[in-house]
Every structure is written in structure tokens, then in C-alpha cells.
Design a protein around this motif. Sequence first.
Motif, PDB file in Angstrom:
ATOM      1  N   LEU A  44       0.958  -1.217   0.220  1.00 51.94           N
ATOM      2  CA  LEU A  44      -0.130   0.092  -0.078  1.00 51.94           C
ATOM      3  C   LEU A  44       0.917   1.060  -0.206  1.00 51.94           C
ATOM      4  O   LEU A  44       0.517   2.289  -0.671  1.00 51.94           O
ATOM      5  N   ALA A  47       1.746   1.414  -3.832  1.00 55.40           N
ATOM      6  CA  ALA A  47       0.690   1.887  -4.446  1.00 55.40           C
ATOM      7  C   ALA A  47       0.558   3.516  -4.140  1.00 55.40           C
ATOM      8  O   ALA A  47       0.269   4.271  -5.218  1.00 55.40           O
ATOM      9  N   GLY A  48       0.554   4.048  -3.033  1.00 55.18           N
ATOM     10  CA  GLY A  48       0.613   5.493  -2.722  1.00 55.18           C
ATOM     11  C   GLY A  48       1.595   6.178  -3.448  1.00 55.18           C
ATOM     12  O   GLY A  48       1.258   7.285  -3.950  1.00 55.18           O
ATOM     13  N   ALA A  69      -3.575  10.468  -3.977  1.00 48.88           N
ATOM     14  CA  ALA A  69      -3.036   9.314  -3.787  1.00 48.88           C
ATOM     15  C   ALA A  69      -3.462   8.848  -2.141  1.00 48.88           C
ATOM     16  O   ALA A  69      -3.568   7.714  -2.196  1.00 48.88           O
ATOM     17  N   THR A  73      -5.661   5.399  -2.082  1.00 50.17           N
ATOM     18  CA  THR A  73      -4.908   4.180  -1.578  1.00 50.17           C
ATOM     19  C   THR A  73      -5.941   3.977  -0.333  1.00 50.17           C
ATOM     20  O   THR A  73      -5.956   2.614   0.118  1.00 50.17           O
ATOM     21  N   ALA A 200      -4.032   2.582   5.103  1.00 51.15           N
ATOM     22  CA  ALA A 200      -3.304   2.661   3.760  1.00 51.15           C
ATOM     23  C   ALA A 200      -3.385   4.114   3.404  1.00 51.15           C
ATOM     24  O   ALA A 200      -2.421   4.441   2.613  1.00 51.15           O
ATOM     25  N   ALA A 204       0.058   5.748   2.022  1.00 56.21           N
ATOM     26  CA  ALA A 204       0.103   6.832   0.872  1.00 56.21           C
ATOM     27  C   ALA A 204       0.915   7.734   1.188  1.00 56.21           C
ATOM     28  O   ALA A 204       1.881   8.365   0.348  1.00 56.21           O
TER      29      ALA A 204
END
Length: 306
Positions: A44, A47-48, A69, A73, A200, A204
Motif C-alpha cells: 500500500l 501503491a501510494g 494518492a 490508496t 492505507a 500513501a
Amino acid sequence: MNATLLLEHALNGLQFGLMLFLLAAGLTLIFGIMDFINLAHGSLYMAGAYFAATFTEMSGSFWLGLLGAVVATAIVGAVLELVIFRRLYKRDHMSHVLATFALILIFNDAARMIWGPQPLMLNTPPSLSNPVELLPGFSYPAFRLFIIGAGLAVAGLLYLLVVKTRLGMQVRAGASNRDMVRVMGVNIQRIFTLLVALGAALCAMAGALLGSVLSVQVGMGESILILAFVVIVIGGIGSVRGALFGAILVGVVDTLSRSLLPAALKAVAPADIASNLGPTLASILIYVLMATVLFFKPEGLFPARG
């Protein structure tokens, strides 16, 4: 090493520690309350960082990219909890580990397919691109100072959320006695979803801010996830205060040891041996620190229970 360089490394350690806190805070609450081991927490973070790079390029604004973001996320985290994690809560920890490790592989391959294998650059905002003079003859990057300030601000807001709100009361109660919270009629499933989404979002933020200092690349979450687990073990599982103190301790010790140990070894060993041995000993020192804390405080520095 002079005092100016030592101060710079200490600030770098504080900055790194506060970013570790953003990861560790969500991770310790998820583990402490949900009794769920989420190895995909680092994914995560990755991903962020990728979302931040994408949204920044689309909007032309780092701040809009950061906001996008965090929101995106958080949504990904909530979906993971609703679709995958919720099916694993009643299973043992090995099932958690295997399922979330599979998610790491899925996230990494998805990132390669969408963004490619090459690292992405996430530029710092122009308003924070210049250094700031903190002391006569000592300047420090403005963006790194912003990271420190943002980390402290998030820590303060998270403290108010956990200590001063009804949701925070339920979170603290869940960290101390999860079964009693269920008996009292609290919607524990809703708390689980909110916790994962919050964790999450914090990931991010850390990914976007550190991605601007380092780079955005596939697999960037794995190494920092290990340090995040070290932080929550040192601080105490389920304790936000422990996560903060543990993260700062790990960040400062890691950064200073990587700077000081090679220089110290050069006084007693050849330069090539010192340059190779120093970083290795610095990496080991973090785990020695964890083992020392556990020897004297088996539940961590600030355990949530009790």
C-alpha cells in the motif's frame, strides 16, 4: 565528524523515523486490534507512491497528487478489507501470511504492468525546493523539514483521534480486549474497515513524501515493511504512542549508525574493510536494539494491553 554534519544526520534520522511511524501506526493498530498480520501493508505504501507520481503528472501539482494518492490508496485498503481480509480473520496467522504475501506479488506485478519496470521520479514542489538556514552556516532542505513537520502533525492528529474521540475509545478498547468490545455491541467490522483504510492512507502519505526524496519503484515496500514490524515490536503491539517512539528510535539509530560506524571503523581497520563492514553492522544494530528492548520489556516499550 563535526557537529553540523551530526545534526544533519540526526534530522535525516528524525525524518525517516516519522515516515516509519506513518507505516507502523496503521500496522500496529491492525495487528493489535484485528489480530491480523498484513504483509501487504508495504505494498500500500508502494501503491501510494505510484498514485502520487501519476496524479502529480496529470494535475501538474504535487499537493493534488498527494491528496489523490491518499484518497485512492484508502479506497484500495477498504476494498482489500471488505473483499479479502474479512474472509481471513477466523483463520490462523499462517493463512494471513500466505494470503498477504500473495498480495505483495500481485501488487508488484500490477505495478510493472501499469507503470513499467523502470523507477519513476516524483519531483518535490517548487515552493519547497530550496534549503532553509536553521543555524549560521547550516542549511537543511525545506522539503525534508516539511516531511518532519507533516509527520509530527499527523502524529498529533492521530493522538487526538485515538484519545479524544468516541472512535478512538473503541479502538483503544479493542486493542486491550477485542472480545469485550464485541460483547458491548460495537460494530467491530466497521472499525476494521476504517482502520485498514486509515492505515492505507497513512501509507500513501509516507510513500508520496519518501518517493519524492528517493524514487518510486516496484518492490519499494518490502524493505521498509521489515523496519515497520521492528518498530511495532519495539514500541508495543497496538500502541500508537509506542509506534511513534519506536519509529523515531529506529530511524535515528539506523541513520546515525550508517554514518558513524564506517567512520569509527576506519580508525581501527583498512578503509575498504570499514566501508563494507560499517553498513552491515549498522543493519544488524537495529535488530540488536529490538532484542535488547524485548529482553527487558517483552511486551515493548508502551504495550497497549495493561
